[in-house]
Design a protein around this motif. Sequence first.
Motif, PDB file in Angstrom:
ATOM      1  N   TYR A  46       0.481  -1.113   0.252  1.00 42.53           N
ATOM      2  CA  TYR A  46      -0.354   0.416  -0.072  1.00 42.53           C
ATOM      3  C   TYR A  46       1.002   1.122  -0.173  1.00 42.53           C
ATOM      4  CZ  TYR A  46      -4.893   2.411   0.676  1.00 42.53           C
ATOM      5  OH  TYR A  46      -6.205   2.825   1.478  1.00 42.53           O
ATOM      6  N   ILE A  47       0.692   2.171  -0.592  1.00 45.78           N
ATOM      7  CA  ILE A  47       1.413   2.921  -1.115  1.00 45.78           C
ATOM      8  C   ILE A  47       0.191   4.760  -0.686  1.00 45.78           C
ATOM      9  CG2 ILE A  47       2.442   4.856  -2.189  1.00 45.78           C
ATOM     10  CD1 ILE A  47       3.921   2.312  -3.496  1.00 45.78           C
ATOM     11  N   ALA A  48       1.128   5.756   0.242  1.00 50.36           N
ATOM     12  CA  ALA A  48       0.364   6.883   0.075  1.00 50.36           C
ATOM     13  C   ALA A  48       1.491   7.969   0.319  1.00 50.36           C
ATOM     14  CB  ALA A  48       0.049   6.785   1.373  1.00 50.36           C
ATOM     15  N   ALA A  49       1.558   9.008   1.585  1.00 48.79           N
ATOM     16  CA  ALA A  49       1.603  10.155   1.694  1.00 48.79           C
ATOM     17  C   ALA A  49       2.615  10.517   3.128  1.00 48.79           C
ATOM     18  CB  ALA A  49       2.241  11.213   1.182  1.00 48.79           C
ATOM     19  N   HIS A  50       1.758  10.046   4.022  1.00 49.56           N
ATOM     20  CA  HIS A  50       2.144  10.600   5.309  1.00 49.56           C
ATOM     21  C   HIS A  50       1.684   9.359   6.409  1.00 49.56           C
ATOM     22  CE1 HIS A  50       0.935  14.132   3.381  1.00 49.56           C
ATOM     23  NE2 HIS A  50       1.979  14.288   3.447  1.00 49.56           N
ATOM     24  N   ASP A  52      -1.188   8.617   8.525  1.00 51.12           N
ATOM     25  CA  ASP A  52      -2.491   8.093   9.107  1.00 51.12           C
ATOM     26  C   ASP A  52      -3.170   7.969   7.542  1.00 51.12           C
ATOM     27  OD1 ASP A  52      -2.454  10.887   7.760  1.00 51.12           O
ATOM     28  OD2 ASP A  52      -2.974  11.800   9.191  1.00 51.12           O
ATOM     29  N   ASP A  53      -2.091   7.956   6.604  1.00 50.43           N
ATOM     30  CA  ASP A  53      -2.999   7.587   4.838  1.00 50.43           C
ATOM     31  C   ASP A  53      -2.872   6.534   5.365  1.00 50.43           C
ATOM     32  OD1 ASP A  53      -2.384  10.770   4.821  1.00 50.43           O
ATOM     33  OD2 ASP A  53      -1.042  10.743   3.246  1.00 50.43           O
ATOM     34  N   GLU A  54      -2.577   5.864   5.007  1.00 50.04           N
ATOM     35  CA  GLU A  54      -2.795   3.833   5.643  1.00 50.04           C
ATOM     36  C   GLU A  54      -4.501   4.222   5.414  1.00 50.04           C
ATOM     37  OE1 GLU A  54      -0.708   3.244  10.034  1.00 50.04           O
ATOM     38  OE2 GLU A  54      -1.299   5.514   8.006  1.00 50.04           O
ATOM     39  N   ASN A  55      -4.976   3.221   4.882  1.00 52.09           N
ATOM     40  CA  ASN A  55      -6.809   2.572   5.262  1.00 52.09           C
ATOM     41  C   ASN A  55      -5.849   1.535   6.400  1.00 52.09           C
ATOM     42  OD1 ASN A  55      -8.431   1.107   5.201  1.00 52.09           O
ATOM     43  ND2 ASN A  55      -9.233   1.866   3.476  1.00 52.09           N
ATOM     44  N   ASP A 152       3.164  -8.609  -5.284  1.00 51.87           N
ATOM     45  CA  ASP A 152       2.013  -9.084  -5.930  1.00 51.87           C
ATOM     46  C   ASP A 152       0.523  -7.930  -6.561  1.00 51.87           C
ATOM     47  OD1 ASP A 152       2.507 -12.070  -6.474  1.00 51.87           O
ATOM     48  OD2 ASP A 152       2.266 -12.138  -4.411  1.00 51.87           O
ATOM     49  N   VAL A 153       0.349  -7.351  -5.456  1.00 52.46           N
ATOM     50  CA  VAL A 153      -0.896  -5.838  -5.974  1.00 52.46           C
ATOM     51  C   VAL A 153       0.304  -4.597  -5.482  1.00 52.46           C
ATOM     52  CG1 VAL A 153      -3.124  -4.726  -5.620  1.00 52.46           C
ATOM     53  CG2 VAL A 153      -2.711  -7.283  -7.049  1.00 52.46           C
ATOM     54  N   ILE A 154      -0.004  -3.505  -6.183  1.00 57.94           N
ATOM     55  CA  ILE A 154      -0.215  -2.481  -5.665  1.00 57.94           C
ATOM     56  C   ILE A 154      -1.130  -1.297  -5.090  1.00 57.94           C
ATOM     57  CG2 ILE A 154       1.393   0.012  -5.191  1.00 57.94           C
ATOM     58  CD1 ILE A 154       3.424  -1.647  -7.281  1.00 57.94           C
ATOM     59  N   ILE A 155      -0.875  -1.000  -4.201  1.00 62.40           N
ATOM     60  CA  ILE A 155      -3.138  -0.030  -4.184  1.00 62.40           C
ATOM     61  C   ILE A 155      -2.209   1.290  -3.583  1.00 62.40           C
ATOM     62  CG2 ILE A 155      -5.094   0.119  -2.626  1.00 62.40           C
ATOM     63  CD1 ILE A 155      -4.647  -2.973  -2.415  1.00 62.40           C
ATOM     64  N   CYS A 156      -2.662   2.291  -4.149  1.00 62.24           N
ATOM     65  CA  CYS A 156      -2.345   3.872  -4.061  1.00 62.24           C
ATOM     66  C   CYS A 156      -3.919   3.507  -2.603  1.00 62.24           C
ATOM     67  CB  CYS A 156      -2.200   4.160  -5.434  1.00 62.24           C
ATOM     68  SG  CYS A 156      -1.514   3.767  -6.760  1.00 62.24           S
ATOM     69  N   ARG A 157      -3.515   4.255  -1.942  1.00 60.27           N
ATOM     70  CA  ARG A 157      -4.405   5.636  -1.943  1.00 60.27           C
ATOM     71  C   ARG A 157      -5.296   6.768  -2.048  1.00 60.27           C
ATOM     72  NH1 ARG A 157      -8.150   5.384   2.669  1.00 60.27           N
ATOM     73  NH2 ARG A 157      -9.081   5.199   0.648  1.00 60.27           N
ATOM     74  N   PHE A 158      -5.135   7.565  -2.698  1.00 61.10           N
ATOM     75  CA  PHE A 158      -4.525   8.829  -4.237  1.00 61.10           C
ATOM     76  C   PHE A 158      -5.045   7.903  -4.609  1.00 61.10           C
ATOM     77  CE2 PHE A 158      -3.092   9.907   0.616  1.00 61.10           C
ATOM     78  CZ  PHE A 158      -4.237  10.504   1.522  1.00 61.10           C
ATOM     79  N   PRO A 159      -5.528   9.010  -5.808  1.00 63.49           N
ATOM     80  CA  PRO A 159      -5.514   9.580  -7.704  1.00 63.49           C
ATOM     81  C   PRO A 159      -4.303   9.939  -7.839  1.00 63.49           C
ATOM     82  CG  PRO A 159      -7.231  10.587  -6.862  1.00 63.49           C
ATOM     83  CD  PRO A 159      -6.759   9.922  -5.943  1.00 63.49           C
ATOM     84  N   THR A 160      -4.028  10.321  -9.169  1.00 60.73           N
ATOM     85  CA  THR A 160      -3.048  10.641  -9.467  1.00 60.73           C
ATOM     86  C   THR A 160      -3.620  12.105 -10.393  1.00 60.73           C
ATOM     87  OG1 THR A 160      -3.080   9.889 -12.226  1.00 60.73           O
ATOM     88  CG2 THR A 160      -2.042   8.650 -10.576  1.00 60.73           C
ATOM     89  N   THR A 161      -4.844  12.200  -9.755  1.00 64.69           N
ATOM     90  CA  THR A 161      -5.864  13.238 -10.863  1.00 64.69           C
ATOM     91  C   THR A 161      -6.177  14.583  -9.661  1.00 64.69           C
ATOM     92  OG1 THR A 161      -7.378  11.994 -10.551  1.00 64.69           O
ATOM     93  CG2 THR A 161      -6.889  12.211 -12.746  1.00 64.69           C
ATOM     94  N   ALA A 171       1.034  13.051  -5.317  1.00 65.74           N
ATOM     95  CA  ALA A 171       2.433  12.646  -5.984  1.00 65.74           C
ATOM     96  C   ALA A 171       2.588  11.434  -5.358  1.00 65.74           C
ATOM     97  CB  ALA A 171       3.560  13.833  -5.100  1.00 65.74           C
ATOM     98  N   SER A 172       1.745  10.930  -4.608  1.00 65.01           N
ATOM     99  CA  SER A 172       2.429   9.477  -3.722  1.00 65.01           C
ATOM    100  C   SER A 172       2.119   8.728  -5.289  1.00 65.01           C
ATOM    101  CB  SER A 172       2.043   9.674  -2.453  1.00 65.01           C
ATOM    102  OG  SER A 172       0.208   9.169  -2.512  1.00 65.01           O
ATOM    103  N   ALA A 173       0.954   9.062  -5.446  1.00 70.69           N
ATOM    104  CA  ALA A 173      -0.156   7.637  -6.366  1.00 70.69           C
ATOM    105  C   ALA A 173       0.630   8.580  -7.524  1.00 70.69           C
ATOM    106  CB  ALA A 173      -0.862   8.687  -6.914  1.00 70.69           C
ATOM    107  N   ILE A 174       1.654   9.343  -8.520  1.00 72.82           N
ATOM    108  CA  ILE A 174       1.906   9.185  -9.476  1.00 72.82           C
ATOM    109  C   ILE A 174       3.001   8.647  -9.555  1.00 72.82           C
ATOM    110  CG2 ILE A 174       3.354  11.223 -10.936  1.00 72.82           C
ATOM    111  CD1 ILE A 174       0.896  13.611  -9.733  1.00 72.82           C
TER     112      ILE A 174
END
Length: 826
Positions: A46-50, A52-55, A152-161, A171-174
């Motif tokens: 799982y990838i995010a920025a800070h 507390d961002d994680e699910n 096996d799988v990568i999950i973003c918390r946020f979108p690139t948009t 930026a974390s999604a990009i």
Amino acid sequence: MFIKRFILTLLLFFSFFLNAQLTSEWGSSKIINEMKKLNTVGSVLYIAAHPDDENTRLLAYLANEKHYRTGYLSLTRGDGGQNLIGKEQGEALGLIRTQELLAARRTDGAEQFFTRAKDFGFSKNPEETLTIWDKEQILADVVLTIRRFKPDVIICRFPTTGEGGHGHHTASAILAMEAFDAAADPTRFPEQLKETEVWQAKRILWNTFNFGGNNTTSPNQLKVDVGGFNPLLGLSYGEMAAMSRTMHKSQGFGTAMQRGENIEYFKFLKGEKLKNNLLEGVNTSWSRIANTTTLQTLLDRLESEFQPQHPEKSVKTLVEIYTSLLKLEEKDSYTAYWKTLKIKECKNLILACGGIWLEATADDYRTQPIGAFDVTTQVILRAPISVVVKSLNTLTNTPLIQNQPLINKTTSIKTADSYRIYSDPYWLREPVKNEIYTVKDSRLIGIPQDTVVDVETITLTIENVDLTYYIPIDYKYTDPIKGEVHRPLEVLPPVTINLSDKVLTFSGSEAKEISFTVTANQDKIDGNISIKAPEGWTITIPDPAVKLDKKGDEQLVKAKVSPSENGKDGMLEASVNIDGETYNKSITRIEYDHIPYQFFLSDANAKLVSLDLKKTNTKIGYIPGAGDDVATCLQQIGYDVTLLTNDLLDKEDLSVYSSIITGIRAYNVDKRLPLHYQKLMEYVKNGGNLIVQYNTNNRIAPLKGDIGPYPFVISRDRVTDETAKVKFTNPKHVVLNYPNIITEQDFDGWIQERGIYFADDTSKEYESILSMNDKGEKPNEGSLIIGKYGKGNFVYTGLVFFRELPAGVPGAYRLFVNLLSLPQNK
């Protein structure tokens, strides 16, 4: 020694750094859960920025329901945020939030990783973020984590948009999207391939959300119910997630338990498409690895024959599994990867089922580089099986007797002697460059923390098989309130020097006293303190001699500092000279009950600031908030500051104070403060100045009542560019002219940002003083508003004085003094 430390570093990265106290206390339900994990070979990152961002709900589900190896990569350590539990900011706050993330991961079962990116505060767009950080360097860190972790799988918390709001979020999604491809490309960051291999994840997804008034979910997205109940652990994943998220205490993220169905939504981004589940098309059984038929049979037998009342009866099968794993032929790097991980899992399960307790404690928490210290190792066998200590220091071939502690003492343990290094956080050992932490040892990049202390090594013979364990060494003591307390070992210089002030401000020619607390971290310290100052400044030390007999002894050395006539600012540098060696480190300690004891070292220096400053009305009251050093800074420049507790607010005659200031977020954290609203308004009406520093008004920290005499709204508006041009919308207002003339130059040298949580929808009675904005945005006039009320004045300001005053920014002092000097209205 170097080899051992390299092994330890790998253990830290793979999050199997043995905590025998935890492992040996696993009950049978936990053991069963871990057995299921041993029988699963899937992984999700799982990838995010800070922090507390994680699910946390999803992480708990993936780690404990699906038993995947689950990791969270946070780009930053959260060092640019605010702190609701203390005064720590910057690097100290980042250290707290690092440990809060680790505490959260211990709760939800996932693992934690970081990049070298420093959280430089709120960013409004990813272009700014990736320019400040240097996109390529942080992308390299994300790629390195993917190549090591092999998800096996990568999950973003946020979108690139941009729906995530914060520029770091986007930026974390990009970066995640680019790293998905780059990790599989041998031409990208080829220097990493000396220690790892390319890796192509099956797919990358976006975990869409519905919060902050922004619903990005839709019916056509993949839906997963993560609200189930785990009977082995006695918790639903919603409950586990709440416990995990509540570890983010510095951000005030205490969360209510959630039970029942909870749907998470996922949008496909790139890779192999899916229809029904996150790891669709991924074989998560051992059959994905060649020649594991025998291993699979053993693992199935382990689960089917496990007896909760007698977990020791599974030790024999676990040892067979361990032997089978050792024999597994490493035909490719992927097989070697899972083999290494599962051997560690299996060894931990052997300890748990055998009820084997391993502990190594030092005689003191302080030691020095290239130094030995006494260690006591305790081994206890609490199950009716045969275990022999094959080797532990000089001890050999010693059978363990059930429930009879075996205690071994040695002085052979040393700190790393291959190079001189202290045990403070690795990312703080070198200066930050371009908002990226400098990490010289590339093996440390990504891991949450490291150690420079050797481990105690023990080899046990169980079922005629030798198993070697590396036991982390810490220090323990008994607190009369908390009971048994453990703290990490500290590798320190022989002495540390702590200054009474990190910034010394002078508003005249009068000398000031500064104190240096010299602490001995070893016996027999005999030296002299020396102080360097910028040109023109005068330092007088009546007695520079330092003599300390025992480790832990302290000596206070005082000096007089006289300001420079030319008014040039600079750094005061302190050191202690002992036998020709110079030591110049101060130590900052951090202690909260929800995280382990922490510390970090920094240069023993103080900023010397000469202010062109005129003051009036020097008796002021300060209502504490979430934690800041503004009151201390005002005392330094000659103000008589009284901390106004609720008890004093109840009883005190407030008219004795020319001004009253509320600390940052005071109305968010002090539930009783709204009860004093009428008294504070009467104080203003009768001629006082009430200065309210920033508060927030959101679901985490809602305001419970009025703050000022006239309506206004606290918004989320801010100016993040600390160099943004500041315009005077009301240049003739007294606050810009008395007693100090404020000019645009007073906004030079500000740090991190201009201001946060500006006022909006202000009543006509308020006057706006300043206008500022970030690039491409409309001017904002909410950073400083002043309203006359009766004979006095009410001020709300989002300007970040709590950052600027401790940093010694002259213009911030001058403007704040003017706020304190607002004259009464006629």
